[in-house]
Design an enzyme around this catalytic site. Structure first.
Site, PDB file in Angstrom:
ATOM      1  N   SER A  68      -6.257   3.621   3.378  1.00  0.00           N
ATOM      2  CA  SER A  68      -6.681   3.123   4.680  1.00  0.00           C
ATOM      3  C   SER A  68      -7.991   3.790   5.115  1.00  0.00           C
ATOM      4  CB  SER A  68      -5.539   3.328   5.681  1.00  0.00           C
ATOM      5  OG  SER A  68      -5.700   2.526   6.816  1.00  0.00           O
ATOM      6  N   ASP A 191       0.865  -6.743   4.416  1.00  0.00           N
ATOM      7  CA  ASP A 191       0.309  -5.665   5.245  1.00  0.00           C
ATOM      8  C   ASP A 191       0.175  -6.113   6.701  1.00  0.00           C
ATOM      9  OD1 ASP A 191      -1.412  -3.720   6.447  1.00  0.00           O
ATOM     10  OD2 ASP A 191      -2.293  -3.252   4.497  1.00  0.00           O
ATOM     11  N   HIS A 219       1.493  -1.996   4.431  1.00  0.00           N
ATOM     12  CA  HIS A 219       0.289  -1.157   4.477  1.00  0.00           C
ATOM     13  C   HIS A 219       0.549   0.172   3.751  1.00  0.00           C
ATOM     14  CE1 HIS A 219      -3.646  -0.077   6.095  1.00  0.00           C
ATOM     15  NE2 HIS A 219      -3.161   1.065   6.554  1.00  0.00           N
TER      16      HIS A 219
END
Length: 243
Positions: A68, A191, A219
């Site tokens: 991320s 996600d 995610h």
């Protein structure tokens, strides 16, 4: 020299989500040194301040990777280092976390603004909401969310806000296009924070890089299936080593 991979974590949840993946990678290749580097705790949301600190801390001539926000920072650092970065891999990292005209496959601006306001008012509740969104789409979303939140460090509210503000403005498209080394970008098909469409958009943006979409994955797919993700990374690293 042993191969070295430095992994950077995402916003707010610390290094714990990356630990099972790092262990799985070490188990697959005894010659691969895998280290997790915590994100800087800065009150500044200036990208250059974050990159300066990471550049100081992280050895050169290593593979850079991250989850991320960590993957976005790894992308920027890879472009900064050029030939002194062996290659790049990102996990659930959208080039732009917040949608804009040139990159619509991202979180709507209003949603992010509400998130920012929530973090300012009540950081702990916002972190809990964030862990739930990270786990959305997983087979055991509630259990995964608890796991994510349970390992979260006590980060200062100012540093959490700075990280979110950085996340709002960072756009790695130029960095990804500038970095000439090997790249692997993995996305989760279910996600809740990064739309699956971002994988196709990224593939269209970059020539000659590997982009993978893991179906039915959240995610936090690196924590859902660390061994599967480690296998994909190891196959990519081996392929690059054979070139």
């Amino acid at each position: 020299m042993r191969d070295r991979l430095i992994l950077l974590p995402g916003w707010g949840l610390g290094v714990s989500p990356l630990e099972p993946l790092a262990a799985a990678l070490r188990g697959l290749d005894e010659h691969l040194q895998v280290d997790i580097e915590p994100l800087p705790e800065l009150d500044s949301s200036d990208l250059n301040d974050w990159l300066d600190e990471l550049d100081e801390r992280i050895p050169e001539d290593a593979w850079l990777g991250g989850w991320s926000l960590g993957g976005m920072l790894a992308s920027e650092l890879a472009a900064l280092r050029g030939e002194h970065c062996c290659g790049l891999l990102t996990l659930a990292s959208n080039p732009s976390f917040v949608a804009h005209e040139q990159w619509p496959s991202a979180m709507p601006g209003e949603t992010f603004d509400a998130f920012l306001a929530g973090c300012s008012a009540d950081p702990r509740t916002t972190l809990k909401r964030f862990s739930l969104l990270c786990a959305q789409g997983a087979q055991d979303a509630r259990g995964l969310s608890r796991l994510l939140l349970g390992g979260a460090p006590n980060t200062s509210p100012a540093a959490l806000m700075a990280g979110l503000e950085l996340l709002a403005q960072i756009d790695t498209r130029d960095a990804l296009q500038a970095f000439r080394g090997p790249q692997l970008h993995l996305f989760g098909g279910a996600d809740g924070l990064v739309p699956a469409e971002a994988a196709g958009e990224l593939f269209a943006l970059l020539a000659d890089v590997e982009v993978g979409l893991i179906e039915q994955a959240s995610h936090a797919f690196l924590l859902e299936d660390p061994h599967g993700v480690a296998g994909a990374i190891q196959a990519f690293l081996s392929e690059c080593g054979d070139d």
